[in-house]
Design a protein around this motif. Structure first.
Motif, PDB file in Angstrom:
ATOM      1  N   SER A  72      59.217 -43.789  17.849  1.00 34.59           N
ATOM      2  CA  SER A  72      60.292 -44.034  18.805  1.00 34.59           C
ATOM      3  C   SER A  72      61.220 -45.140  18.325  1.00 34.59           C
ATOM      4  CB  SER A  72      59.681 -44.432  20.161  1.00 34.59           C
ATOM      5  OG  SER A  72      60.678 -44.784  21.097  1.00 34.59           O
ATOM      6  N   ALA A  73      62.471 -45.087  18.785  1.00 28.33           N
ATOM      7  CA  ALA A  73      63.444 -46.118  18.420  1.00 28.33           C
ATOM      8  C   ALA A  73      63.439 -47.291  19.391  1.00 28.33           C
ATOM      9  CB  ALA A  73      64.846 -45.522  18.341  1.00 28.33           C
ATOM     10  N   ASP A  74      62.605 -47.227  20.415  1.00 31.10           N
ATOM     11  CA  ASP A  74      62.464 -48.372  21.309  1.00 31.10           C
ATOM     12  C   ASP A  74      61.118 -48.325  22.011  1.00 31.10           C
ATOM     13  OD1 ASP A  74      62.737 -46.458  23.309  1.00 31.10           O
ATOM     14  OD2 ASP A  74      64.363 -47.470  24.345  1.00 31.10           O
ATOM     15  N   TYR A 107      60.848 -50.359  16.487  1.00 35.79           N
ATOM     16  CA  TYR A 107      60.407 -48.965  16.431  1.00 35.79           C
ATOM     17  C   TYR A 107      58.876 -48.903  16.509  1.00 35.79           C
ATOM     18  CZ  TYR A 107      65.038 -47.535  14.677  1.00 35.79           C
ATOM     19  OH  TYR A 107      66.383 -47.299  14.525  1.00 35.79           O
ATOM     20  N   SER A 138      64.886 -40.478  21.137  1.00 39.28           N
ATOM     21  CA  SER A 138      63.517 -40.798  21.534  1.00 39.28           C
ATOM     22  C   SER A 138      63.202 -40.257  22.924  1.00 39.28           C
ATOM     23  CB  SER A 138      63.304 -42.311  21.507  1.00 39.28           C
ATOM     24  OG  SER A 138      63.509 -42.818  20.198  1.00 39.28           O
ATOM     25  N   ASN A 152      54.174 -51.704  16.363  1.00 41.27           N
ATOM     26  CA  ASN A 152      55.579 -51.895  16.051  1.00 41.27           C
ATOM     27  C   ASN A 152      55.710 -51.958  14.537  1.00 41.27           C
ATOM     28  OD1 ASN A 152      56.237 -51.998  18.761  1.00 41.27           O
ATOM     29  ND2 ASN A 152      56.047 -54.232  18.868  1.00 41.27           N
TER      30      ASN A 152
END
Length: 252
Positions: A76-78, A215, A58, A98
């Motif tokens: 994105s992963a966060d 995510y 990300s 989210n």
């Protein structure tokens, strides 16, 4: 004459079919690879769109967007790296949501004799490593590595383990380290572990050892109508079924 011109146009279209399709560029976290490929295939099968997925950590993708890379969607992963691009005015803020969640797990090669165990403050990491290293995403910028560092810090083991790490450029690279037997243990997402038959899960990190793994997805600033339409599909029920198949959960 009209027939001749029409024939030329049809020939040009046949020679360059992609030009007749809406191209949608998606920048997605490496851990989303399998699910996003399936979702793109499902969408392409029912539309004239052409989805191009670009997978990396990300952090790498966020910086590429910052540098002007032509993405239409960022997954994105966060939240940290989505915040990064949002603060720079690079996404359509109203589109951000989210979408899915994940879990953090400890893996070992499938051939390893290690059996499942509890991940807690009493775990003897050094014995488990047996002189080897612990694979994980680079904790300086890769979301899975950041979560891993938070979890190990919570368990009081980060200082002891920090000299025994094998940092990887993204979570899938960390998975490969374990898959290939280069490291005896690795920390990845549950969905990554489930995607690779050459590894097995030996423990799941407690939910309270790290922040929730979420995510966030968003449309990138300037994304066109094709990307907006795909974004609805990507965050809709059909896509959620595919995400669930790979072990992702609905984001809270």
């Amino acid at each position: 004459m009209r027939r001749f011109v029409l024939a030329l146009a049809l020939a040009a279209l046949a020679a360059h079919p992609a030009q007749a399709r809406d191209k949608i560029v998606v920048f997605a976290a490496a851990s989303l690879t399998n699910a996003m490929q399936d979702i793109a295939a499902a969408y392409e099968a029912k539309t004239h769109a052409h989805v191009v997925n670009s997978f990396a950590s990300s952090s790498t993708l966020a910086r590429q967007i910052e540098n002007g890379a032509p993405a239409g969607i960022f997954a994105s992963a966060d939240t940290q790296w989505m915040d990064y691009v949002e603060k720079r005015g690079l996404i359509q803020k109203a589109s951000r949501r989210n979408v899915i969640g994940n879990a953090l797990v400890l893996i070992t090669p499938e051939s390893s004799p290690l059996r499942p165990r509890a991940i807690d403050a009493h775990l003897d990491w050094m014995t488990l490593l047996g002189g080897g290293r612990l694979a994980l995403g680079d904790p300086d910028h890769v979301p899975a590595g950041i979560y891993a560092k938070q979890a190990l810090t919570h368990l009081g083991m980060w200082d002891a383990l920090s000299a025994h790490l094998a940092p990887a450029e993204d979570v899938r690279a960390a998975l490969v380290y374990v898959d290939q037997g280069e490291t005896p243990l690795g920390i990845v997402y549950l969905t990554d572990a489930r995607s690779d038959p050459k590894v097995k899960v030996v423990g799941v990190f407690p939910d309270d050892s790290h922040p929730p793994i979420v995510y966030p997805f968003a449309l990138v600033k300037g994304a066109g109508s094709a990307a907006r339409t795909y974004f609805k599909f990507l965050t809709g029920k059909s896509a959620m079924v595919i995400f669930a198949r790979y072990g992702f959960t609905h984001a809270d």
